[in-house]
Design an enzyme around this catalytic site. Sequence first.
Site, PDB file in Angstrom:
ATOM      1  N   GLU A 197      39.430  -6.011 -32.334  1.00  0.00           N
ATOM      2  CA  GLU A 197      39.816  -7.150 -31.516  1.00  0.00           C
ATOM      3  C   GLU A 197      39.767  -8.439 -32.322  1.00  0.00           C
ATOM      4  O   GLU A 197      39.035  -8.546 -33.298  1.00  0.00           O
ATOM      5  CB  GLU A 197      38.862  -7.283 -30.314  1.00  0.00           C
ATOM      6  N   LYS A 216      38.519 -11.982 -33.111  1.00  0.00           N
ATOM      7  CA  LYS A 216      37.269 -12.678 -32.833  1.00  0.00           C
ATOM      8  C   LYS A 216      37.591 -14.142 -32.591  1.00  0.00           C
ATOM      9  O   LYS A 216      38.070 -14.846 -33.476  1.00  0.00           O
ATOM     10  CB  LYS A 216      36.320 -12.546 -34.024  1.00  0.00           C
ATOM     11  N   ARG A 243      30.741 -18.447 -25.914  1.00  0.00           N
ATOM     12  CA  ARG A 243      30.746 -17.322 -24.985  1.00  0.00           C
ATOM     13  C   ARG A 243      30.588 -17.847 -23.570  1.00  0.00           C
ATOM     14  O   ARG A 243      29.709 -18.672 -23.304  1.00  0.00           O
ATOM     15  CB  ARG A 243      29.565 -16.410 -25.323  1.00  0.00           C
ATOM     16  N   GLU A 288      35.597 -15.863 -24.265  1.00  0.00           N
ATOM     17  CA  GLU A 288      35.210 -16.966 -25.133  1.00  0.00           C
ATOM     18  C   GLU A 288      35.993 -18.210 -24.734  1.00  0.00           C
ATOM     19  O   GLU A 288      37.213 -18.155 -24.529  1.00  0.00           O
ATOM     20  CB  GLU A 288      35.533 -16.567 -26.585  1.00  0.00           C
ATOM     21  N   LYS A 325      35.041  -2.460 -31.586  1.00  0.00           N
ATOM     22  CA  LYS A 325      34.368  -1.913 -30.404  1.00  0.00           C
ATOM     23  C   LYS A 325      34.642  -0.424 -30.244  1.00  0.00           C
ATOM     24  O   LYS A 325      35.746   0.044 -30.488  1.00  0.00           O
ATOM     25  CB  LYS A 325      34.839  -2.665 -29.148  1.00  0.00           C
TER      26      LYS A 325
HETATM   27  N1  LIG Z   1      36.843 -10.122 -28.858  1.00  0.00           N
HETATM   28  C1  LIG Z   1      35.555 -10.459 -28.764  1.00  0.00           C
HETATM   29  N2  LIG Z   1      34.658  -9.591 -28.270  1.00  0.00           N
HETATM   30  C2  LIG Z   1      33.351  -9.922 -28.188  1.00  0.00           C
HETATM   31  N3  LIG Z   1      32.838 -11.095 -28.591  1.00  0.00           N
HETATM   32  C3  LIG Z   1      33.695 -12.000 -29.091  1.00  0.00           C
HETATM   33  C4  LIG Z   1      35.075 -11.728 -29.202  1.00  0.00           C
HETATM   34  N4  LIG Z   1      35.651 -12.814 -29.741  1.00  0.00           N
HETATM   35  C5  LIG Z   1      34.704 -13.699 -29.955  1.00  0.00           C
HETATM   36  N5  LIG Z   1      33.505 -13.246 -29.587  1.00  0.00           N
HETATM   37  C6  LIG Z   1      32.279 -14.020 -29.726  1.00  0.00           C
HETATM   38  O1  LIG Z   1      31.629 -13.651 -30.931  1.00  0.00           O
HETATM   39  C7  LIG Z   1      30.247 -13.708 -30.738  1.00  0.00           C
HETATM   40  C8  LIG Z   1      29.524 -12.929 -31.784  1.00  0.00           C
HETATM   41  O2  LIG Z   1      29.768 -13.414 -33.076  1.00  0.00           O
HETATM   42  P1  LIG Z   1      29.162 -14.772 -33.693  1.00  0.00           P
HETATM   43  O3  LIG Z   1      28.901 -14.556 -35.128  1.00  0.00           O
HETATM   44  O4  LIG Z   1      30.010 -15.911 -33.317  1.00  0.00           O
HETATM   45  O5  LIG Z   1      27.818 -14.826 -32.982  1.00  0.00           O
HETATM   46  P2  LIG Z   1      26.989 -16.093 -32.724  1.00  0.00           P
HETATM   47  O6  LIG Z   1      27.694 -16.924 -31.686  1.00  0.00           O
HETATM   48  O7  LIG Z   1      26.613 -16.756 -33.988  1.00  0.00           O
HETATM   49  O8  LIG Z   1      25.748 -15.389 -32.099  1.00  0.00           O
HETATM   50  P3  LIG Z   1      24.878 -14.275 -32.783  1.00  0.00           P
HETATM   51  O9  LIG Z   1      24.782 -14.635 -34.224  1.00  0.00           O
HETATM   52  O10 LIG Z   1      23.622 -14.359 -32.014  1.00  0.00           O
HETATM   53  O11 LIG Z   1      25.595 -12.976 -32.533  1.00  0.00           O
HETATM   54  C9  LIG Z   1      30.110 -13.198 -29.337  1.00  0.00           C
HETATM   55  O12 LIG Z   1      28.922 -13.571 -28.744  1.00  0.00           O
HETATM   56  C10 LIG Z   1      31.289 -13.839 -28.629  1.00  0.00           C
HETATM   57  O13 LIG Z   1      30.912 -15.112 -28.159  1.00  0.00           O
HETATM   58 MG   LIG Z   2      30.570 -17.604 -32.425  1.00  0.00          MG
END
Ligand SMILES: Nc1ncnc2c1ncn2[C@@H]1O[C@H](COP(=O)(O)OP(=O)(O)OP(=O)(O)O)[C@@H](O)[C@H]1O
Ligand SMILES: [Mg+2]
Length: 912
Positions: free
Chosen positions: A259, A261, A266, A319, A420
Amino acid sequence: TVPFTHLCTMLEGVDRAKGKDNKKKIFKEFLDKWREFHNSVHKDDPNTEDSFYPAMRLILPQCERERIAYGIKEFTLAKYYIEILGLAKDSPDALKLLKYRAPSHAKGEAGDFAAVAYFVLKNRCPEKGSLTIQEVNDLLDSIATNNAAKNKEEVRRSILKLLRSTSAMEQKWLIRMIMKELKMGMNQAGVFAVFHPDAEDLFNVTNSLAKVCIDLRDPRVRLNEIAISLFSPFKPMLGQRIPLDGVEKEMHHEMFYIETKFDGERMLLHKDGDTYKYFSRSGKDYTHQFGAHPLEGSLTPYIHNCFASHVKSCILDGEMVGYNPQTKAIMSKGDKFDIKNMAEDSDLQTMYCVFDILLLNGQKFANSPLRERVDYLDKLFTPIEGRLLLGDRKDARTKAEVIDALNEAIDRREEGLVIKYPGSKYAPDKRKGSGWLKVKPEYVDGLMDQVDVVIVGGYFGKGRRSHMISHFLCAVAVQPNTPGEKPALFHTFCRVGSGYTLKELYQMGQRLHPHWRVFDKKKPPKTNILFPSGYKEAPDVWIDPEQSLVVQIKAAEIIESDKFKTGCTLRFPRLEKVRDDKEWSDCMTLDELDDMRKNAEGKLASRHAGIDDSGEPSKKKRRTVVRVEKPITVAPQFKAADTSKVQQVSAIFEDREFCIINGPPEHGKADLERKVVAYGGTVVQAPGPDTSCVLAHKVNVRVNNIISGGKYDVVKADWLLRCWEAKQCLPWLPSHMIHMSPDTAAQFALEFDRHGDSFTDDATVDSLKEVFEKIGEEKSSSKVSSEGIAEMEEKYFPNESPLGLFRLCRLYVDNCHVIGDQSTRIKDCPLDLVALEVRFHGATVSPILDSDVTHVLFHTSDLSRLDEVKALRRQRTKKHHLVTPGWVYDCIQTGAILTERDYEPHSSTDST
Ligand SMILES: Nc1ncnc2c1ncn2[C@@H]1O[C@H](COP(=O)(O)OP(=O)(O)OP(=O)(O)O)[C@@H](O)[C@H]1O
Ligand SMILES: [Mg+2]
Ligand SMILES: [Mg+2]
């Protein structure tokens, strides 16, 4: 109120039944009846705390954690019985009880105390018991506490009460309950499985039977769904960070989804007709911002009409991002805007990117696999550009496909990918093993991912910052045993310069200000923050983590360090932002840190390393990241050679002891050791007081350590080989020396000049060559690397000079017609001036685009080589950033390195 007899009759039935299924059936019947009864008793109070627990703790006594240990073994119990029943000490029944193991006394039941007791008690107990389960538990509590308090009389009284009010059959089961082993032919897993499909899982993570019984009282409600209900916040499912190599395994070598990102915040959307609510990942309510009704907020008005008519209520996971309608691009969540507090007149508009659904018209989906959930998503709404987006996914199976997708994502200026497992269920707040992975590109200049740590201390600055906290001490949490519980202990992990401009530093100081307390190293306060011994890196002030903030830090790598409790720390840490969306308890845990170190191990850049510590020709250059608890083993190249069979042929090395670290490829360490022994010398594996010198062919980490110890002469292995050929112990010459001890150096200074040219011996062609080579070496080694300068700046001039801003950046400037060919320099290229600016602020400018380059600087007016550079980047595992002068000037202005992605130039062939 349930009679204890009922429970024991059921247990007896289970015990007698043949086969697992029959046993389970009997237990299930009991449970169903109990549940029916329970529901009728509590029909007016659906949230009652009453549960199956009082019975469950008797059925699974080995899982009991609440009642303290009885401390009673069979023998003690036997003595109590004999006393209470008034048995003569040498009567047959008393002997049966005391010697229950011996076949002669106990007959067929030998070894099973409960069964033996049953026969003894059969004629002495009432026919029918009269206690309830509750009463039995109370009596058992009394036995346990009084036994611990050595209150024998009370124990006796409780046992007496039990004896008088229970039948012999019940006594048998009671004894088994006290001995914590039921022996009914149905194990723990079996009991749990009958109780609830999630019971074992929940018990394994919580260790609490009570929680299992209360939370899982309804067998139809699955664990995941408990947390999820309309209009109440829950913690969303998280993704595990993982290196590319681990993806296939983590996906069980099956098909998986890739997927996009999205880089934003979130947010969970709850909708019921015209009412909307929005919750962040920590459960904060942002409805006021996005809109509770179709006529208010920055999002709801635009999406309300997108939903299909069959959608009454739903919970969506996604998001929230900033979308620029002019460029039609999603802005990465940088320092430049906050989607949660967007100004009305912003150029950006709020867009919600949906990637999951948890509830639709009252039906909960947390236990449906992802592949079914996404089917519902498809029919949910009509996307609308710039407001509501349906996340896309594609099927993949291999790492290669992930690499391709990742490269495409980088080209599209995205943060990474989310991978996923289609069979994964939705597990709120779960990260590890959840089935969701985050994959991010590795950049030349940093860790794979940022770390989110909690501020636990502060250091006062110097000079104009002397009244402010200029550095923070940060910590990671010890993960609590029970998920959902807040961490109670923290390990110090790193010290980070605020890296912020004075204004932001001031704001952060304001927020934390009321909570700082003085940290006196001599009288250390009682805190839940653990320091290494001697309170190394003790801060000037400290703060209770619960009052503190989580900050996101970027760094070059993780290195070993004894200054912090974690045993490691970050190299060149840089504070990127305050994680307002994370609570103090959401900071990184020790487990996650450990994972990160494992992932990084051997994968880190060995740029500027030059030395290879394996002692072998290096195909893969590795910088080993030392983990604290790694068992110490000796790699083969460090092992001593077997010299027991070596024949001594001469005595020229007599009384001389050598420590050989490594040898040239054609004469390995073992070979050299045998040569030493053959000439009468001895070898040791670590230099000691009698060691005459350390021999090495290559300077590795170990040699460097010995050198920095300063005590030993380190001599080239070549000298030994020359001695071998000459069959005599030759004097050392300056050219043989890798390092000299102070004594040797003083001696040499009398005989040779500083380049190693003898004052007395005539020079030869060879000796001159050697001397000249040495001069060259000296020159290059006297130059301090950028990293060295950065280290000094960090240590002595923290936050002081803007001129070190780009110290760790190595830029390639796109000012040649042919990439990396300086003879094709573009005349009067506008980038030349920018290049001077970055150099002035500490950067190194590289004439070629080699793999150490961290940034490539383009001018937006000429992007003709952009595609070529991108293609090059795609091939590299360590990626470089693509930036424009705007990035350089904005960084200089803010005094911080800004997210490069936002400045990446677009090429004409870009699809976006
Ligand atoms: N397709 C997606 N599926 C799931 N999460 C997604 C997706 N796209 C974006 N995200 C975001 O990516 C986050 C995880 O990656 P990220 O590195 O940004 O984490 P973070 O916000 O720094 O938090 P952490 O480091 O605690 O995981 C998820 O919590 C969600 O908010
Ligand atoms: Mg993030
Ligand atoms: Mg993160």
